[in-house]
Write a protein that holds these residues in place. Structure first.
Motif, PDB file in Angstrom:
ATOM      1  N   GLU A  26       1.347 -17.639 -46.885  1.00 20.48           N
ATOM      2  CA  GLU A  26       1.546 -18.836 -46.202  1.00 20.48           C
ATOM      3  C   GLU A  26       0.608 -19.017 -44.965  1.00 20.48           C
ATOM      4  O   GLU A  26      -0.154 -19.860 -44.542  1.00 20.48           O
ATOM      5  CB  GLU A  26       3.043 -19.054 -45.563  1.00 20.48           C
ATOM      6  CG  GLU A  26       3.901 -19.228 -46.628  1.00 20.48           C
ATOM      7  CD  GLU A  26       5.556 -19.397 -46.175  1.00 20.48           C
ATOM      8  OE1 GLU A  26       5.733 -18.968 -44.936  1.00 20.48           O
ATOM      9  OE2 GLU A  26       6.342 -19.315 -47.099  1.00 20.48           O
ATOM     10  N   THR A  27       0.338 -17.940 -44.166  1.00 15.91           N
ATOM     11  CA  THR A  27      -0.591 -17.886 -43.007  1.00 15.91           C
ATOM     12  C   THR A  27      -1.868 -17.916 -43.537  1.00 15.91           C
ATOM     13  O   THR A  27      -2.673 -18.724 -42.856  1.00 15.91           O
ATOM     14  CB  THR A  27      -0.345 -16.410 -42.277  1.00 15.91           C
ATOM     15  OG1 THR A  27       1.171 -16.234 -41.860  1.00 15.91           O
ATOM     16  CG2 THR A  27      -1.251 -16.306 -41.354  1.00 15.91           C
ATOM     17  N   PRO A  29      -9.448 -12.899 -58.391  1.00 20.29           N
ATOM     18  CA  PRO A  29     -10.127 -11.694 -57.400  1.00 20.29           C
ATOM     19  C   PRO A  29     -10.075 -11.837 -56.167  1.00 20.29           C
ATOM     20  O   PRO A  29     -10.002 -12.577 -55.471  1.00 20.29           O
ATOM     21  CB  PRO A  29     -11.606 -11.850 -58.078  1.00 20.29           C
ATOM     22  CG  PRO A  29     -12.052 -13.553 -57.906  1.00 20.29           C
ATOM     23  CD  PRO A  29     -10.533 -14.094 -58.443  1.00 20.29           C
ATOM     24  N   MET A  30      -9.942 -10.371 -55.723  1.00 21.96           N
ATOM     25  CA  MET A  30      -9.910  -9.992 -54.361  1.00 21.96           C
ATOM     26  C   MET A  30     -10.611  -8.718 -54.255  1.00 21.96           C
ATOM     27  O   MET A  30     -10.702  -7.874 -55.188  1.00 21.96           O
ATOM     28  CB  MET A  30      -8.482  -9.662 -53.953  1.00 21.96           C
ATOM     29  CG  MET A  30      -7.515 -10.899 -53.880  1.00 21.96           C
ATOM     30  SD  MET A  30      -5.922 -10.237 -52.991  1.00 21.96           S
ATOM     31  CE  MET A  30      -6.230  -9.920 -51.335  1.00 21.96           C
ATOM     32  N   THR A  31     -11.176  -8.457 -53.164  1.00 22.63           N
ATOM     33  CA  THR A  31     -12.088  -7.187 -52.876  1.00 22.63           C
ATOM     34  C   THR A  31     -11.245  -6.523 -52.173  1.00 22.63           C
ATOM     35  O   THR A  31     -10.903  -6.629 -50.917  1.00 22.63           O
ATOM     36  CB  THR A  31     -13.403  -7.807 -52.198  1.00 22.63           C
ATOM     37  OG1 THR A  31     -14.109  -8.592 -53.373  1.00 22.63           O
ATOM     38  CG2 THR A  31     -14.243  -6.434 -52.001  1.00 22.63           C
ATOM     39  N   VAL A  32     -10.957  -5.436 -52.446  1.00 21.33           N
ATOM     40  CA  VAL A  32     -10.045  -4.518 -51.598  1.00 21.33           C
ATOM     41  C   VAL A  32     -10.863  -3.119 -51.326  1.00 21.33           C
ATOM     42  O   VAL A  32     -11.425  -2.331 -52.162  1.00 21.33           O
ATOM     43  CB  VAL A  32      -8.593  -4.236 -52.325  1.00 21.33           C
ATOM     44  CG1 VAL A  32      -8.123  -3.036 -51.305  1.00 21.33           C
ATOM     45  CG2 VAL A  32      -7.877  -5.144 -52.483  1.00 21.33           C
ATOM     46  N   GLN A  33     -10.912  -2.592 -50.126  1.00 19.75           N
ATOM     47  CA  GLN A  33     -11.355  -1.563 -49.877  1.00 19.75           C
ATOM     48  C   GLN A  33     -10.411  -0.465 -49.023  1.00 19.75           C
ATOM     49  O   GLN A  33      -9.708  -1.030 -48.252  1.00 19.75           O
ATOM     50  CB  GLN A  33     -12.419  -1.694 -48.518  1.00 19.75           C
ATOM     51  CG  GLN A  33     -13.432  -0.619 -48.308  1.00 19.75           C
ATOM     52  CD  GLN A  33     -14.411   0.065 -49.266  1.00 19.75           C
ATOM     53  OE1 GLN A  33     -14.807  -0.737 -50.148  1.00 19.75           O
ATOM     54  NE2 GLN A  33     -14.580   1.301 -49.395  1.00 19.75           N
ATOM     55  N   ALA A  91      -8.684 -20.383 -44.387  1.00 21.13           N
ATOM     56  CA  ALA A  91      -9.364 -20.127 -45.601  1.00 21.13           C
ATOM     57  C   ALA A  91     -10.658 -19.019 -45.506  1.00 21.13           C
ATOM     58  O   ALA A  91     -10.982 -18.355 -46.307  1.00 21.13           O
ATOM     59  CB  ALA A  91     -10.238 -21.255 -46.130  1.00 21.13           C
ATOM     60  N   SER A  92     -10.832 -18.695 -44.068  1.00 27.30           N
ATOM     61  CA  SER A  92     -12.014 -17.651 -43.933  1.00 27.30           C
ATOM     62  C   SER A  92     -11.231 -16.263 -43.415  1.00 27.30           C
ATOM     63  O   SER A  92     -12.076 -15.355 -43.167  1.00 27.30           O
ATOM     64  CB  SER A  92     -13.046 -18.059 -42.856  1.00 27.30           C
ATOM     65  OG  SER A  92     -12.149 -18.169 -41.377  1.00 27.30           O
ATOM     66  N   CYS A  93      -9.837 -16.194 -43.618  1.00 27.92           N
ATOM     67  CA  CYS A  93      -9.201 -15.289 -43.149  1.00 27.92           C
ATOM     68  C   CYS A  93      -9.337 -13.918 -44.025  1.00 27.92           C
ATOM     69  O   CYS A  93      -9.160 -14.079 -45.299  1.00 27.92           O
ATOM     70  CB  CYS A  93      -7.838 -15.552 -42.956  1.00 27.92           C
ATOM     71  SG  CYS A  93      -6.792 -14.347 -41.837  1.00 27.92           S
ATOM     72  N   ARG A 132      -0.940 -12.186 -57.957  1.00 28.64           N
ATOM     73  CA  ARG A 132      -1.604 -12.968 -59.085  1.00 28.64           C
ATOM     74  C   ARG A 132      -0.714 -14.328 -59.325  1.00 28.64           C
ATOM     75  O   ARG A 132      -1.581 -15.282 -59.537  1.00 28.64           O
ATOM     76  CB  ARG A 132      -1.515 -12.088 -60.404  1.00 28.64           C
ATOM     77  CG  ARG A 132      -2.097 -12.833 -61.503  1.00 28.64           C
ATOM     78  CD  ARG A 132      -2.043 -12.180 -62.875  1.00 28.64           C
ATOM     79  NE  ARG A 132      -0.738 -12.418 -63.411  1.00 28.64           N
ATOM     80  CZ  ARG A 132      -0.129 -13.648 -63.773  1.00 28.64           C
ATOM     81  NH1 ARG A 132      -1.048 -14.714 -63.901  1.00 28.64           N
ATOM     82  NH2 ARG A 132       1.197 -13.530 -64.214  1.00 28.64           N
ATOM     83  N   ARG A 133       0.374 -14.223 -59.178  1.00 30.12           N
ATOM     84  CA  ARG A 133       1.112 -15.817 -59.298  1.00 30.12           C
ATOM     85  C   ARG A 133       0.599 -16.892 -58.212  1.00 30.12           C
ATOM     86  O   ARG A 133       0.912 -18.002 -58.091  1.00 30.12           O
ATOM     87  CB  ARG A 133       2.628 -15.421 -59.523  1.00 30.12           C
ATOM     88  CG  ARG A 133       2.892 -15.188 -60.774  1.00 30.12           C
ATOM     89  CD  ARG A 133       4.426 -15.118 -60.853  1.00 30.12           C
ATOM     90  NE  ARG A 133       4.739 -13.808 -60.159  1.00 30.12           N
ATOM     91  CZ  ARG A 133       5.886 -13.076 -60.057  1.00 30.12           C
ATOM     92  NH1 ARG A 133       7.030 -13.943 -60.576  1.00 30.12           N
ATOM     93  NH2 ARG A 133       6.143 -11.970 -59.369  1.00 30.12           N
ATOM     94  N   HIS A 134       0.295 -16.295 -56.848  1.00 26.58           N
ATOM     95  CA  HIS A 134      -0.005 -16.768 -55.728  1.00 26.58           C
ATOM     96  C   HIS A 134      -1.747 -16.820 -55.667  1.00 26.58           C
ATOM     97  O   HIS A 134      -2.061 -16.780 -54.621  1.00 26.58           O
ATOM     98  CB  HIS A 134       0.440 -16.346 -54.510  1.00 26.58           C
ATOM     99  CG  HIS A 134       2.036 -16.569 -54.522  1.00 26.58           C
ATOM    100  ND1 HIS A 134       2.860 -15.662 -55.367  1.00 26.58           N
ATOM    101  CD2 HIS A 134       2.826 -17.618 -54.302  1.00 26.58           C
ATOM    102  CE1 HIS A 134       4.083 -16.080 -55.208  1.00 26.58           C
ATOM    103  NE2 HIS A 134       4.142 -17.194 -54.488  1.00 26.58           N
ATOM    104  N   ALA A 135      -2.300 -16.507 -56.671  1.00 27.07           N
ATOM    105  CA  ALA A 135      -3.665 -16.233 -56.674  1.00 27.07           C
ATOM    106  C   ALA A 135      -4.598 -17.256 -55.999  1.00 27.07           C
ATOM    107  O   ALA A 135      -5.641 -16.786 -54.998  1.00 27.07           O
ATOM    108  CB  ALA A 135      -4.569 -16.184 -58.033  1.00 27.07           C
ATOM    109  N   PRO A 136      -4.374 -18.437 -55.642  1.00 31.56           N
ATOM    110  CA  PRO A 136      -5.238 -19.455 -55.215  1.00 31.56           C
ATOM    111  C   PRO A 136      -5.215 -19.200 -53.636  1.00 31.56           C
ATOM    112  O   PRO A 136      -6.256 -19.379 -53.032  1.00 31.56           O
ATOM    113  CB  PRO A 136      -4.338 -20.921 -55.356  1.00 31.56           C
ATOM    114  CG  PRO A 136      -3.864 -20.669 -56.776  1.00 31.56           C
ATOM    115  CD  PRO A 136      -3.280 -19.296 -56.725  1.00 31.56           C
ATOM    116  N   ALA A 137      -4.146 -18.654 -52.873  1.00 23.48           N
ATOM    117  CA  ALA A 137      -4.242 -18.470 -51.509  1.00 23.48           C
ATOM    118  C   ALA A 137      -4.900 -17.138 -51.443  1.00 23.48           C
ATOM    119  O   ALA A 137      -5.497 -16.880 -50.321  1.00 23.48           O
ATOM    120  CB  ALA A 137      -2.984 -18.269 -51.103  1.00 23.48           C
TER     121      ALA A 137
END
Length: 126
Positions: free
Chosen positions: A36-37, A105-109, A42-44, A70-75
């Motif tokens: 939600e946050t 996709p997300m990039t996680v480090q 969008a740049s967070c 994954r079900r909330h992938a757009p955010a």
């Protein structure tokens, strides 16, 4: 709840801290609140501090977390997420998570140093 989240509006970073042991339900609730946050900025990017976790996540928790995300992938799509851990077991579980979220996709480090995590988030994406 052992999970707190604070939005740094200047740095555009959602800072999450996890303390103690968390349940799958607490993780799911934290994901919902965090998404939600994130929808508001969008740049967070995301910075999770897992150094004070007493019990590392289980394989089942990581899989449930990724499926819920994954079900909330757009955010979550395209976000950069730095996870800071202290224990080798937690580091390993978060590395597994980092591979699983690539399909969002997300990039996680996953790192063991807060300054390195902040530096990675501040650097331009590869």
């Amino acid at each position: 709840m052992p999970i707190t989240a604070t939005l740094d509006t200047i740095g555009h970073i959602l800072r999450i801290e996890i303390v103690g042991t968390v349940t799958t339900e607490e993780i799911t609730l934290a994901v919902d609140r965090s998404l939600e946050t994130l929808e508001e900025d969008a740049s967070c990017s995301i910075l999770s501090d897992h150094r004070r976790i007493t019990t590392p996540a289980t394989v089942e928790q990581v899989e449930a977390f990724v499926e819920h995300l994954r079900r909330h992938a757009p955010a979550a799509h395209g976000r950069r997420w730095a996870i800071v851990t202290a224990s080798p077991a937690s580091f390993g579980m978060m590395r597994m998570l980092s591979v699983l979220v690539e399909r969002i996709p997300m990039t996680v480090q996953v790192l063991q140093d807060m300054a390195a995590a902040e530096q990675w988030l501040a650097s331009p994406p590869a």
